[in-house]
Each structure stands twice: as C-alpha cells, then as structure tokens.
Design a protein around this motif. Structure first.
Motif, PDB file in Angstrom:
ATOM      1  N   ILE A  13     -66.269  -3.763  -5.710  1.00 42.60           N
ATOM      2  CA  ILE A  13     -66.019  -4.834  -6.339  1.00 42.60           C
ATOM      3  C   ILE A  13     -67.220  -5.318  -7.533  1.00 42.60           C
ATOM      4  N   GLY A  14     -66.651  -5.982  -8.656  1.00 43.76           N
ATOM      5  CA  GLY A  14     -67.445  -6.444  -9.556  1.00 43.76           C
ATOM      6  C   GLY A  14     -66.753  -7.938 -10.021  1.00 43.76           C
ATOM      7  N   VAL A  15     -68.192  -8.478 -10.723  1.00 48.02           N
ATOM      8  CA  VAL A  15     -67.963  -9.878 -11.221  1.00 48.02           C
ATOM      9  C   VAL A  15     -68.799  -9.761 -12.502  1.00 48.02           C
ATOM     10  N   GLN A  16     -68.078 -10.321 -13.507  1.00 50.82           N
ATOM     11  CA  GLN A  16     -68.616 -10.751 -14.832  1.00 50.82           C
ATOM     12  C   GLN A  16     -68.642 -12.219 -15.378  1.00 50.82           C
ATOM     13  N   ALA A  17     -69.789 -12.919 -15.582  1.00 50.99           N
ATOM     14  CA  ALA A  17     -69.708 -14.270 -15.991  1.00 50.99           C
ATOM     15  C   ALA A  17     -70.680 -14.564 -17.323  1.00 50.99           C
ATOM     16  N   ARG A  18     -70.023 -15.451 -18.037  1.00 44.85           N
ATOM     17  CA  ARG A  18     -70.723 -15.805 -19.427  1.00 44.85           C
ATOM     18  C   ARG A  18     -71.763 -16.917 -18.877  1.00 44.85           C
ATOM     19  N   LEU A  19     -72.950 -16.496 -19.535  1.00 46.20           N
ATOM     20  CA  LEU A  19     -74.282 -17.227 -19.283  1.00 46.20           C
ATOM     21  C   LEU A  19     -74.431 -17.997 -20.684  1.00 46.20           C
ATOM     22  N   PHE A  23     -74.702 -14.848 -23.510  1.00 40.77           N
ATOM     23  CA  PHE A  23     -75.170 -13.793 -22.807  1.00 40.77           C
ATOM     24  C   PHE A  23     -74.162 -13.513 -21.672  1.00 40.77           C
ATOM     25  N   ASP A  24     -73.884 -12.172 -21.320  1.00 43.57           N
ATOM     26  CA  ASP A  24     -73.172 -11.855 -19.966  1.00 43.57           C
ATOM     27  C   ASP A  24     -73.904 -11.385 -19.114  1.00 43.57           C
ATOM     28  N   LEU A  25     -73.547 -11.823 -17.834  1.00 48.29           N
ATOM     29  CA  LEU A  25     -74.123 -11.313 -16.614  1.00 48.29           C
ATOM     30  C   LEU A  25     -73.044 -10.670 -15.943  1.00 48.29           C
ATOM     31  N   ARG A  26     -73.452  -9.258 -15.301  1.00 49.31           N
ATOM     32  CA  ARG A  26     -72.424  -8.582 -14.547  1.00 49.31           C
ATOM     33  C   ARG A  26     -72.843  -7.784 -13.619  1.00 49.31           C
ATOM     34  N   THR A  27     -72.249  -7.642 -12.468  1.00 58.34           N
ATOM     35  CA  THR A  27     -72.472  -7.061 -11.240  1.00 58.34           C
ATOM     36  C   THR A  27     -71.610  -6.285 -10.433  1.00 58.34           C
ATOM     37  N   THR A  28     -71.733  -5.107  -9.910  1.00 56.69           N
ATOM     38  CA  THR A  28     -70.828  -4.326  -9.261  1.00 56.69           C
ATOM     39  C   THR A  28     -71.449  -3.870  -8.007  1.00 56.69           C
ATOM     40  N   ARG A  51     -75.390  -2.651  -8.684  1.00 56.03           N
ATOM     41  CA  ARG A  51     -75.808  -2.781 -10.158  1.00 56.03           C
ATOM     42  C   ARG A  51     -75.683  -4.137 -10.482  1.00 56.03           C
ATOM     43  N   VAL A  52     -76.705  -4.684 -11.415  1.00 53.89           N
ATOM     44  CA  VAL A  52     -76.625  -5.979 -11.873  1.00 53.89           C
ATOM     45  C   VAL A  52     -77.234  -5.773 -13.305  1.00 53.89           C
ATOM     46  N   TRP A  62     -74.223  -5.094 -33.364  1.00 55.58           N
ATOM     47  CA  TRP A  62     -75.292  -4.611 -32.382  1.00 55.58           C
ATOM     48  C   TRP A  62     -75.302  -5.518 -31.305  1.00 55.58           C
ATOM     49  N   SER A  63     -75.520  -4.945 -30.139  1.00 59.78           N
ATOM     50  CA  SER A  63     -76.063  -5.712 -28.905  1.00 59.78           C
ATOM     51  C   SER A  63     -76.909  -4.887 -28.027  1.00 59.78           C
ATOM     52  N   ALA A  64     -77.521  -5.505 -26.935  1.00 57.91           N
ATOM     53  CA  ALA A  64     -78.265  -4.641 -26.052  1.00 57.91           C
ATOM     54  C   ALA A  64     -77.885  -5.176 -24.628  1.00 57.91           C
ATOM     55  N   ALA A  65     -78.332  -4.441 -23.673  1.00 53.64           N
ATOM     56  CA  ALA A  65     -77.819  -4.736 -22.494  1.00 53.64           C
ATOM     57  C   ALA A  65     -79.183  -3.879 -21.369  1.00 53.64           C
ATOM     58  N   ALA A  66     -79.319  -4.644 -20.468  1.00 60.77           N
ATOM     59  CA  ALA A  66     -80.283  -4.065 -19.360  1.00 60.77           C
ATOM     60  C   ALA A  66     -79.760  -4.064 -18.021  1.00 60.77           C
TER      61      ALA A  66
END
Length: 86
Positions: A13-19, A23-28, A51-52, A62-66
């Motif tokens: 299952i996964g969820v993605q939300a716009r902050l 910014f995007d927050l995603r979790t699986t 994962r978050v 360009w973009s960055a993610a952690a």
C-alpha cells in the motif's frame, strides 16, 4: 542455494500527499509471505518493508528526494538472522 519453486503472496500500500511549498510526502508499506518447498521462509526475504520519503519541487529540471527504509528481520543463507535495518 536456489530453490526450484517458491510461493509468495503479499500486499503493498502507498500514499502520496502534497505538502506546503509543493513538497511531496510519500510512504509505502509492503507485507510479504514467502515459503520454500518443505516450509519455512525463503532466505533474505523480509516479511515487512516500509518506506517514507520527501521530495522537493523541481527547479530548472532538478529535484531532490530523501527516503528512509525499514526492513524487517530476515534469515541469511548461513541460517543466521539479520536484525531490523533502517
């Protein structure tokens, strides 16, 4: 050693939300049940993966993610158990 056949069932299952500030927050979250012939869990096959992460908006292409990933304990080929890893 590799096995000739194996069975695996699971769900992800996964969820993605716009902050704020785009910014995007995603979790699986993944749950898997694997078994080798004769029973027992397959080696190096964790029952749970989580994962978050957060991603920055694109800037001039360009973009960055952690991301942070959590892996549940699993059995090695030598029969040892690897503890939960972050």
């Amino acid at each position: 050693d590799n096995v000739g056949t194996a069975e695996s069932t699971g769900v992800e299952i996964g969820v993605q939300a716009r902050l704020p500030y785009a910014f995007d927050l995603r979790t699986t979250d993944t749950f898997a049940d694997t078994s080798a012939p004769g029973g027992g869990r397959l080696t190096n096959s964790p029952a749970h993966l989580g994962r978050v992460g957060v991603a920055t908006p694109s800037w001039r292409g360009w973009s960055a993610a952690a991301d942070v990933r959590v892996v549940s304990p699993r059995r090695t080929l030598l029969g040892d158990e690897v503890e939960t890893m972050v």
